[in-house]
Write an enzyme that holds these catalytic residues in place. Structure first.
Site, PDB file in Angstrom:
ATOM      1  N   THR A  16      38.824 -21.881 -34.182  1.00  0.00           N
ATOM      2  CA  THR A  16      40.196 -22.284 -34.043  1.00  0.00           C
ATOM      3  C   THR A  16      41.108 -21.797 -35.130  1.00  0.00           C
ATOM      4  O   THR A  16      42.043 -21.028 -35.014  1.00  0.00           O
ATOM      5  CB  THR A  16      40.568 -24.011 -33.714  1.00  0.00           C
ATOM      6  OG1 THR A  16      39.935 -23.870 -32.350  1.00  0.00           O
ATOM      7  CG2 THR A  16      41.375 -23.796 -33.550  1.00  0.00           C
ATOM      8  N   ASP A  60      34.969 -17.618 -30.586  1.00  0.00           N
ATOM      9  CA  ASP A  60      35.110 -18.808 -30.665  1.00  0.00           C
ATOM     10  C   ASP A  60      34.155 -19.432 -30.001  1.00  0.00           C
ATOM     11  O   ASP A  60      32.677 -19.107 -30.002  1.00  0.00           O
ATOM     12  CB  ASP A  60      35.859 -18.624 -28.869  1.00  0.00           C
ATOM     13  CG  ASP A  60      36.020 -20.056 -28.957  1.00  0.00           C
ATOM     14  OD1 ASP A  60      34.836 -21.267 -28.288  1.00  0.00           O
ATOM     15  OD2 ASP A  60      37.511 -20.082 -27.856  1.00  0.00           O
ATOM     16  N   SER A  61      33.185 -20.639 -31.338  1.00  0.00           N
ATOM     17  CA  SER A  61      32.260 -21.448 -31.208  1.00  0.00           C
ATOM     18  C   SER A  61      31.900 -21.744 -29.546  1.00  0.00           C
ATOM     19  O   SER A  61      30.601 -21.905 -29.963  1.00  0.00           O
ATOM     20  CB  SER A  61      31.859 -22.227 -32.117  1.00  0.00           C
ATOM     21  OG  SER A  61      32.741 -23.822 -31.846  1.00  0.00           O
ATOM     22  N   THR A  94      34.867 -25.470 -34.192  1.00  0.00           N
ATOM     23  CA  THR A  94      34.167 -26.983 -34.106  1.00  0.00           C
ATOM     24  C   THR A  94      34.048 -27.059 -32.376  1.00  0.00           C
ATOM     25  O   THR A  94      32.493 -28.556 -33.078  1.00  0.00           O
ATOM     26  CB  THR A  94      35.976 -27.525 -34.222  1.00  0.00           C
ATOM     27  OG1 THR A  94      36.135 -28.106 -32.914  1.00  0.00           O
ATOM     28  CG2 THR A  94      36.408 -27.804 -35.033  1.00  0.00           C
ATOM     29  N   ASP A  95      33.621 -26.616 -32.092  1.00  0.00           N
ATOM     30  CA  ASP A  95      32.917 -27.146 -30.672  1.00  0.00           C
ATOM     31  C   ASP A  95      30.779 -26.558 -30.623  1.00  0.00           C
ATOM     32  O   ASP A  95      30.302 -27.664 -30.142  1.00  0.00           O
ATOM     33  CB  ASP A  95      32.898 -26.109 -29.575  1.00  0.00           C
ATOM     34  CG  ASP A  95      34.459 -26.412 -28.675  1.00  0.00           C
ATOM     35  OD1 ASP A  95      35.087 -27.060 -28.974  1.00  0.00           O
ATOM     36  OD2 ASP A  95      34.842 -25.616 -27.657  1.00  0.00           O
ATOM     37  N   GLN A 263      18.706 -40.769 -26.162  1.00  0.00           N
ATOM     38  CA  GLN A 263      20.107 -40.133 -25.876  1.00  0.00           C
ATOM     39  C   GLN A 263      21.372 -40.725 -26.144  1.00  0.00           C
ATOM     40  O   GLN A 263      22.489 -40.661 -25.828  1.00  0.00           O
ATOM     41  CB  GLN A 263      20.535 -40.597 -24.473  1.00  0.00           C
ATOM     42  CG  GLN A 263      19.150 -40.525 -23.401  1.00  0.00           C
ATOM     43  CD  GLN A 263      20.102 -40.276 -21.705  1.00  0.00           C
ATOM     44  OE1 GLN A 263      19.929 -41.098 -20.702  1.00  0.00           O
ATOM     45  NE2 GLN A 263      18.653 -40.023 -21.367  1.00  0.00           N
ATOM     46  N   CYS A 264      20.667 -42.210 -26.734  1.00  0.00           N
ATOM     47  CA  CYS A 264      21.720 -43.254 -26.886  1.00  0.00           C
ATOM     48  C   CYS A 264      22.110 -42.920 -28.387  1.00  0.00           C
ATOM     49  O   CYS A 264      21.372 -42.473 -29.149  1.00  0.00           O
ATOM     50  CB  CYS A 264      21.265 -44.657 -27.151  1.00  0.00           C
ATOM     51  SG  CYS A 264      19.982 -45.628 -25.991  1.00  0.00           S
TER      52      CYS A 264
END
Length: 327
Positions: A16, A60-61, A94-95, A263-264
């Site tokens: 971006t 684009d990441s 940033t993705d 996954q928490c």
């Protein structure tokens, strides 16, 4: 604290920060070096001397793949070998910025110069954009000798490359070090240089009610060399599912590395708390402690890409290499 730098290499991968509008929407654009130099002329205070390189293709990441991690790591290594720089500033979308920061933390373990990643939530030139504050803030952090190893600079904060996650999609403070428990006495050994020899297939399987043997078998059949299970809570899963456990055992016998994280958002793995956790451990899973998904994925990738076998990967995965498990 590192010494201040004199020669900075800016590696531009897209993202971006340098995007411009097209008929299809915002897209990565070349020509960012000229825009950067023009903006620098308006900045107050000294900045390091820098050279600029675009990595092709600009991305684009969201399109970033593990092969691009290898490309970025190779570019840094080449610059160091040629004596072209004292530090590297990598501009990235940033993705997947946190994924690349984590992967590079392990792929560049033996590199002594600082590597700093940054990007922006809004393109440079957009009203109120964070692009120039992030970019020049990162340069000043490098110039002041504040950066060690691989780190990320965003919204005025320096963040650990192997601890950071993107937690927000709509604010300038999008990145933070995830609040996961890390052990002060995590076993630390000096790892070998993880020099990539090939790409690697690391796949992630989040556990959910209904997950079973079929999902494990499908990922293994598709070529997974490592399977990262995002477990419940402290590292639990459906240990009473005989077929699921059998599929894990079979995958491990075939040489697939099986690793577990929680996954928490603030979780860590401790297989000894519940029987459903020890059941996964007994099936061949190794604990990732409090590592994030980004760190565990990048670490497994780097270990496998270096050509290590299953036992070696399991050994090093369970040891703190750059602060990803200890703090």
């Amino acid at each position: 604290m590192n010494q201040s730098i004199e020669r900075l290499l800016v590696l531009y991968t897209g993202g971006t920060i340098g995007m411009q509008q097209s008929a299809a929407g915002l897209m990565p654009a070349s020509g960012f070096e000229a825009r950067l130099r023009a903006q620098q002329a308006l900045e107050a205070g000294p900045l390091p001397s820098w050279t600029f390189r675009e990595l092709q293709p600009l991305l684009d990441s969201a399109n970033m793949q593990p092969t691009h991690w290898l490309q970025m790591a190779s570019a840094v290594r080449d610059a160091v070998a040629q004596g072209d720089c004292d530090a590297v500033l990598l501009l990235h979308g940033t993705d997947t910025l946190a994924y690349s920061a984590a992967a590079l933390s392990f792929l560049l373990l033996d590199i002594e110069i600082p590597v700093l990643l940054t990007g922006a939530m809004l393109p440079a030139g957009s009203p109120g954009s964070d692009a120039w504050p992030n970019l020049f803030g990162a340069m000043r952090a490098l110039q002041a000798g504040q950066v060690q190893g691989v780190q990320l600079y965003f919204n005025g904060a320096l963040l650990h490359g192997a601890r950071v996650s993107k937690l927000r999609s709509d604010a300038f403070d999008a990145f933070a070090e995830a609040p996961r428990q890390r052990l002060a006495n995590a076993t630390a050994e000096r790892a070998p240089a993880l020099l990539p020899q090939r790409s690697a297939q690391v796949m992630v399987l989040p556990l959910y009610p209904g997950v079973g043997a079929a999902q494990v078998q499908s990922l293994v059949a598709s070529g997974a060399q490592a399977l990262l299970l995002e477990c419940y809570g402290s590292g639990t899963g459906p240990a009473d599912d005989v077929d699921f456990i059998a599929a894990l055992r079979q995958a491990h016998r075939q040489g697939v590395v099986l690793a577990a994280i929680s996954q928490c958002p603030g979780g860590h793995v401790d297989f000894d708390v519940y029987a459903t956790g020890s059941g996964l451990r007994d099936a061949g899973l190794i604990s990732g402690g409090g590592m994030t998904r980004e760190a565990a994925l990048g670490k497994l990738f780097a270990l496998l890409a270096a050509g290590l076998d299953q036992a070696q990967v399991e050994h090093w995965f369970g040891r703190d290499l750059c602060g990803e498990m200890a703090g």
